[in-house]
Design an enzyme around this catalytic site. Structure first.
Site, PDB file in Angstrom:
ATOM      1  N   GLU A 126       0.843  -1.111   0.129  1.00  0.00           N
ATOM      2  CA  GLU A 126      -0.015   0.017   0.024  1.00  0.00           C
ATOM      3  C   GLU A 126       1.054   1.297   0.076  1.00  0.00           C
ATOM      4  O   GLU A 126       1.929   1.125   0.712  1.00  0.00           O
ATOM      5  CB  GLU A 126      -0.898  -0.234   1.335  1.00  0.00           C
ATOM      6  CG  GLU A 126      -1.976   1.092   1.036  1.00  0.00           C
ATOM      7  CD  GLU A 126      -2.958   1.243   2.395  1.00  0.00           C
ATOM      8  OE1 GLU A 126      -2.866   0.461   3.200  1.00  0.00           O
ATOM      9  OE2 GLU A 126      -3.713   2.127   2.264  1.00  0.00           O
ATOM     10  N   MET A 268       0.657  -2.701   8.591  1.00  0.00           N
ATOM     11  CA  MET A 268      -0.145  -3.096   7.498  1.00  0.00           C
ATOM     12  C   MET A 268      -1.049  -4.087   7.539  1.00  0.00           C
ATOM     13  O   MET A 268      -0.456  -5.187   7.945  1.00  0.00           O
ATOM     14  CB  MET A 268       0.881  -2.862   6.376  1.00  0.00           C
ATOM     15  CG  MET A 268       0.467  -3.214   4.885  1.00  0.00           C
ATOM     16  SD  MET A 268      -0.860  -1.824   4.494  1.00  0.00           S
ATOM     17  CE  MET A 268      -1.988  -2.457   3.322  1.00  0.00           C
ATOM     18  N   GLU A 303      -5.393  -2.917  12.523  1.00  0.00           N
ATOM     19  CA  GLU A 303      -5.139  -3.491  11.496  1.00  0.00           C
ATOM     20  C   GLU A 303      -6.115  -4.857  11.580  1.00  0.00           C
ATOM     21  O   GLU A 303      -6.333  -5.321  10.263  1.00  0.00           O
ATOM     22  CB  GLU A 303      -3.495  -4.194  11.473  1.00  0.00           C
ATOM     23  CG  GLU A 303      -2.623  -3.045  11.741  1.00  0.00           C
ATOM     24  CD  GLU A 303      -2.682  -1.619  10.598  1.00  0.00           C
ATOM     25  OE1 GLU A 303      -3.328  -2.038   9.594  1.00  0.00           O
ATOM     26  OE2 GLU A 303      -2.302  -0.542  10.924  1.00  0.00           O
ATOM     27  N   HIS A 306      -9.287  -4.034   9.960  1.00  0.00           N
ATOM     28  CA  HIS A 306      -9.400  -3.773   8.644  1.00  0.00           C
ATOM     29  C   HIS A 306      -9.784  -5.100   7.703  1.00  0.00           C
ATOM     30  O   HIS A 306     -10.020  -5.004   6.482  1.00  0.00           O
ATOM     31  CB  HIS A 306      -7.946  -3.304   7.884  1.00  0.00           C
ATOM     32  CG  HIS A 306      -7.760  -1.833   7.850  1.00  0.00           C
ATOM     33  ND1 HIS A 306      -8.524  -1.138   7.488  1.00  0.00           N
ATOM     34  CD2 HIS A 306      -6.595  -1.339   8.339  1.00  0.00           C
ATOM     35  CE1 HIS A 306      -7.933   0.387   7.494  1.00  0.00           C
ATOM     36  NE2 HIS A 306      -6.773   0.318   8.176  1.00  0.00           N
ATOM     37  N   GLU A 325     -10.034   3.944   6.139  1.00  0.00           N
ATOM     38  CA  GLU A 325      -9.056   4.413   7.218  1.00  0.00           C
ATOM     39  C   GLU A 325      -9.869   5.077   8.205  1.00  0.00           C
ATOM     40  O   GLU A 325      -9.846   5.114   9.626  1.00  0.00           O
ATOM     41  CB  GLU A 325      -7.753   5.188   6.835  1.00  0.00           C
ATOM     42  CG  GLU A 325      -6.751   4.536   6.118  1.00  0.00           C
ATOM     43  CD  GLU A 325      -6.267   3.282   6.524  1.00  0.00           C
ATOM     44  OE1 GLU A 325      -6.386   3.254   8.058  1.00  0.00           O
ATOM     45  OE2 GLU A 325      -5.568   2.400   6.211  1.00  0.00           O
TER      46      GLU A 325
HETATM   47  N1  BES Z   1      -3.176   0.996   5.868  1.00  0.00           N
HETATM   48  C1  BES Z   1      -2.359   1.536   6.809  1.00  0.00           C
HETATM   49  C2  BES Z   1      -0.836   1.498   6.690  1.00  0.00           C
HETATM   50  C3  BES Z   1      -0.021   2.140   5.514  1.00  0.00           C
HETATM   51  C4  BES Z   1      -0.382   3.614   5.347  1.00  0.00           C
HETATM   52  C5  BES Z   1       0.460   1.574   4.586  1.00  0.00           C
HETATM   53  C6  BES Z   1       0.203   4.257   4.198  1.00  0.00           C
HETATM   54  C7  BES Z   1       1.075   2.256   3.131  1.00  0.00           C
HETATM   55  C8  BES Z   1       0.813   3.607   3.232  1.00  0.00           C
HETATM   56  C9  BES Z   1      -2.734   0.966   8.346  1.00  0.00           C
HETATM   57  O1  BES Z   1      -3.813   0.650   8.522  1.00  0.00           O
HETATM   58  C10 BES Z   1      -2.429   2.314   9.066  1.00  0.00           C
HETATM   59  O2  BES Z   1      -3.442   3.088   9.116  1.00  0.00           O
HETATM   60  N2  BES Z   1      -1.719   2.187  10.206  1.00  0.00           N
HETATM   61  C11 BES Z   1      -1.278   3.384  10.968  1.00  0.00           C
HETATM   62  C12 BES Z   1      -1.708   2.934  12.323  1.00  0.00           C
HETATM   63  C13 BES Z   1      -3.254   2.884  12.732  1.00  0.00           C
HETATM   64  C14 BES Z   1      -3.213   2.572  14.097  1.00  0.00           C
HETATM   65  C15 BES Z   1      -3.637   4.527  12.679  1.00  0.00           C
HETATM   66  C16 BES Z   1       0.189   3.612  10.719  1.00  0.00           C
HETATM   67  O3  BES Z   1       0.909   2.680  10.375  1.00  0.00           O
HETATM   68  O4  BES Z   1       0.624   4.501  11.364  1.00  0.00           O
HETATM   69 ZN    ZN Z   2      -5.403   1.770   8.703  1.00  0.00          ZN
END
Ligand code: BES
Ligand code: ZN
Length: 872
Positions: A126, A268, A303, A306, A325
């Protein structure tokens, strides 16, 4: 690096001309290079008629070995290859596409696609990392069923993982072995994952409500297994919570998590193979603080959640990112509220919105929750898409009622299971299920900027008239804003703190509306926007005595805290102005003093709430009260107020520290964490007095600590107290945790945040230190991010050396990890918010970055920061 980066527009969306039903990937992992053989069964998209024959596949940094349609090599005339992908021409309606590419994970420092993290190989796809693995339509609306074969050296890479179920594995000759995985669920390529390494594992099981036994595994580099149990327990907790709250059961027989040391983000949600930054998995009392424990719990849950909100129902295109998100952060927030003090958990969320999201929404990078255009998608994983997106969901939930809203989310998930959909599809599903009219509410998704909500009240003849008015400032590219649909909670209290009108939600639809409350015996105390029912800036001048009453009696802990914050802010503002005018600092406001005295004399049972209420508003909050931020004045004001409180209440704070001093063994729970938080807060106040006694006490706390939370409380208290105690504790810390990179990040942050001496020189030395690793984002965030955020006076130094340091690091980083470089550039971008000489210095540094040949990522941020604010 390209000339003019391409901007993509939401309005340009077109469905994919070809669809891929099945993807078969074969990874042949060798030293120096990995060969990827991809075979896809492709067919024309039946929804699109009269098109076809020509197809775009994304691809970056790939060596194309061969490409064939129905096993016939594609003729040169039918192929146009460029830096960002390739065109295929003359395609039939149905065919098998075979693409062979070579990639080099060892030299991939971007941490996108397939890359090395210490001794293992892992992926991050992603948003558009899959195009660094093979030529493919790297867009979320192409959903396929994947089969993945991985082959590698058996000794170096004994563990081979991908999405779904392992259906075959064995020896492959020459000391090599292989495994084949099949994922039964169609998914977009951004959810693909692969891991190969020599890993330790902890295992567990979870039995779902319907009796399916799910095998759980958490992999990490050997030797860290004992730091993974909290994450495993949190996963089981999240699985049970999603069943109990939303009736959502896990849908596969195995769920695997891998912790990796080099990761751009927190974690992720790849289907059945989540990959995490070690910082969001490891939690042991010796090495992690209470807030690390809470963060691990919440990210693991996020995660996992999701799996439905994102994976089973995914995004049609990346403009819809908040669809997954925003909704998943909302679910994570609900989970967190159910696992800690509800009031304090909400306070933390509110603080995040006000301290980080509001400034983003007022700066050069302001954008709607559903953006209209972007250059680099990675720049749009923002606090606006995430946290404001979650607040929009929360508003809908409030309007519908919790139960009706939960039902509506289920309706959305059932209706669109297996599809790639839009935010509009979500809002429609919520309307269908709840009967709400969200026509005007939709503006929240389309327009950027934080609405101002002005409140005024009049009381006469037993009747209170509450006038609400809204106005939203222009943002880049959006001059005029419509009226938003703003839910505002209102409650009324009498002077004794008794409720005279129970909390209710009124909706401000027009620009200005008056709400009347009749039959009141006396003028009540008004409590509005309780717990931040909408992400707006409240402008409501309330007298001190009303705030003091709310602080003491409001039934909502968030409102009590908010009232306390308003009382502090009044004095802090006066102190900023005094500092700017070279006048003596003002006496502490009477309301504020009453408030603090009351808190200390009659503290709330919820100790974390006490700590929050005793904490002076952040520098950001103080800055918010001014048109231009005067960094030195804000810092001076904050310090002055803290020191005055400490001096005036020294005895009470000593008693508070004593009553909450470390005792007994460490457990991570609400009560124990609350106690530690109060202790740290008291210590922090007492440290403002800089007495020999407090230095000794902090050192003793450090020496006796059986956990990282207390240790950090001691180190933080000593932070601005140079001397032997500080040196001794820091030296011990560096030695004791030398082989724990995540703890050394805390050490780097401490150094970066220390003010005495030449901070910039200290940070530059650390950049060259062995304990620092420029290719690891956690290290960079700790040192450079820790400097900018934790050391305002050093970063904003008059000789501009702080800005120069950050600009140098952005440039150095941009060549290897553009995603992280762009994030750092975001720290210089909002220079317009600052007073001179800060603004000019920040702008100059940003302009210097802008003169270089930059990645699209960093270019987009720098251009926005230097732009005329007209925006796209
Ligand atoms: N899908 C995202 C991770 C991601 C973001 C991958 C951008 C690639 C590019 C994941 O679900 C996410 O949102 N992670 C957050 C933590 C969450 C608790 C808000 C992060 O990685 O900070
Ligand atoms: Zn997320």
């Amino acid at each position: 690096m390209t000339g003019t980066p391409q901007r993509k527009y939401r309005s340009d969306y077109q469905a994919s001309i070809y669809l891929i039903d099945r993807v078969s990937l074969d990874f042949d992992i060798r030293d120096g290079s990995t060969r990827v053989t991809a075979r896809h069964s492709v067919r024309r998209n039946p929804q699109l008629i009269g098109t076809g024959g020509r197809w775009w596949l994304d691809g970056r940094d790939l060596r194309l070995v061969s490409i064939a349609v129905d096993d016939e090599p594609v003729a040169d005339e039918a192929l146009e290859v460029s830096e960002t992908g390739l065109w295929l021409n003359g395609l039939p309606d149905r065919f098998t596409l075979t693409v062979v590419t070579e990639i080099d994970p060892d030299r991939n420092l971007s941490l996108e696609g397939l890359y090395r993290s210490d001794d293992m190989l892992c992926t991050q796809c992603e948003a558009t990392g899959f195009s660094r693995i093979t030529y493919f339509p790297d867009r979320p609306d192409v959903m396929s069923r994947y089969t993945t074969r991985v082959e590698a050296d058996a000794e170096r890479y004994p563990v081979l993982l991908s999405n779904g179920n392992c259906i075959e594995s064995g020896a492959a000759g020459e000391g090599r072995h292989y495994a084949v995985y099949e994922d039964p669920f169609a998914k977009p390529c951004y959810l693909f994952a692969l891991v190969a390494g020599d890993l330790g594992v902890i295992r567990d099981t979870f039995t779902t409500t319907s009796g399916r036994e799910v095998a759980l595994a958490l992999y990490t580099e050997h030797g860290n297994e004992d730091q993974c149990h909290h994450a495993m327990a949190s996963l089981k907790d999240a699985m049970a919570w999603d069943e109990a709250t939303y009736g959502l059961e896990y849908d596969l027989d195995s769920f695997v998590t891998v912790a990796v040391g080099s990761f751009n983000m927190g974690a992720m949600e790849n289907k059945s193979l989540n990959i995490f930054n070690t910082a969001c998995i490891f939690a042991h009392q010796d090495t992690a603080t209470d807030s690390d424990f809470a963060r691990v719990r919440d990210v693991v849950a996020h995660e996992y959640f999701h799996n439905y909100t994102g994976n089973r129902v995914t995004c049609r295109d990346w403009f819809q990112l908040s669809l997954k998100e925003g909704l998943t952060v909302y679910r994570e927030h609900q989970f967190a509220i159910d696992h800690g003090s509800p009031g304090v958990t909400r306070i933390e969320q509110v603080r995040m919105i006000r301290d980080v999201q509001f400034p983003e929404d007022a700066g050069p990078r302001a954008h709607p929750v559903r953006p209209e255009s972007y250059v680099e998608m990675n720049n749009f994983y923002t606090i606006t898409v995430y946290e404001k997106g979650a607040e929009l969901i929360r508003m809908m939930a409030q309007m519908a009622g919790r139960e009706a809203f939960t039902k509506a989310v289920k309706h959305y998930l059932d209706k669109h299971d297996g599809q790639a959909v839009t935010i509009e599809d979500f809002v429609l599903a919520i309307e269908e299920s709840t009967g709400l009219d969200l026509a005007q509410f939709r503006h929240w998704y389309a327009f950027a900027g934080t609405p101002r909500l002005r409140v005024s009240s009049r009381f006469a003849d037993g009747r209170l008239s509450l006038e609400l008015a809204q106005a939203t400032p222009a943002t880049p590219g959006q001059e005029n804003k419509p009226n938003f649909d703003i839910p505002v909670s209102v409650a009324l209290f009498d002077d004794a703190g008794q409720v005279v009108r129970a909390p209710e939600i009124v909706r401000l639809i027009e620009q200005r509306e008056t709400f009347v409350f009749d039959g009141l015996a006396a003028e009540p105390t008004v409590s509005v926007l309780r717990g931040l029912t909408a992400p707006v800036r409240l402008e409501f001048d309330q007298p001190d005595d009303a705030l003091v009453r709310l602080m003491a009696h409001d039934s909502d802990p968030v409102s009590r805290w908010d009232a306390a914050q308003s009382l502090y802010i009044a004095t802090l503002k006066a102190a900023v102005t005094a500092h700017q005018n070279d006048e003596p600092m003002p006496a502490l406001g009477e309301g504020m003093m009453t408030a603090v005295a009351a808190l200390l004399a009659d503290p709330p049972d919820d100790r974390a709430l006490l700590a929050e209420m005793l904490t002076v508003p952040s520098a950001t909050q103080i800055g918010e009260a001014f048109d231009a931020i005067d960094v030195a004045a804000v810092e001076a004001a904050r310090r002055y107020v803290k020191r005055e409180i400490a001096a005036r209440f020294e005895a009470e704070l000593e008693r508070l520290a004593d009553a909450h001093a470390p005792s007994g063994g460490y457990v991570f729970d609400q009560v124990a964490a609350g106690r530690r938080r109060v202790f740290a807060t008291a210590l922090d106040y007492l440290a403002c007095l800089d007495t020999p006694a407090i230095r000794k006490r902090a050192q003793a706390v450090y020496d006796a600590a059986d956990n990282m939370t207390d240790r950090m409380a001691a180190l933080n208290a000593l932070q601005d107290l140079p001397g032997e105690e500080r040196e001794a504790t820091r030296a011990d810390f560096a030695e004791r945790f030398a082989d724990q990179p995540l703890v050394m990040d805390k050490w780097l942050r401490l150094q970066a945040a220390t003010e005495d001496g030449d901070t910039v020189a200290r940070v530059r030395n650390l950049l060259a230190d062995d304990r620092f690793d420029f290719t690891n984002p956690n290290r960079v965030r700790a040192l450079v991010g820790g400097f900018v955020r934790g050391n305002p006076l050093g970063f904003h130094r008059a000789d501009r050396a702080g800005y120069a340091l950050v600009a140098d690091e952005i440039l150095r980083l941009d060549a290897i990890n553009p995603q992280l470089a762009a994030a750092l550039a975001g720290l210089l971008a909002p220079w317009r918010r600052y007073a001179e000489p800060y603004a000019g210095g920040m702008r100059e540094a940003l302009a210097r970055v802008g003169e270089a040949d930059l990645s699209d990522n960093t270019r987009e941020i720098v251009d926005a920061g230097l732009g005329d604010q007209a925006g796209p």
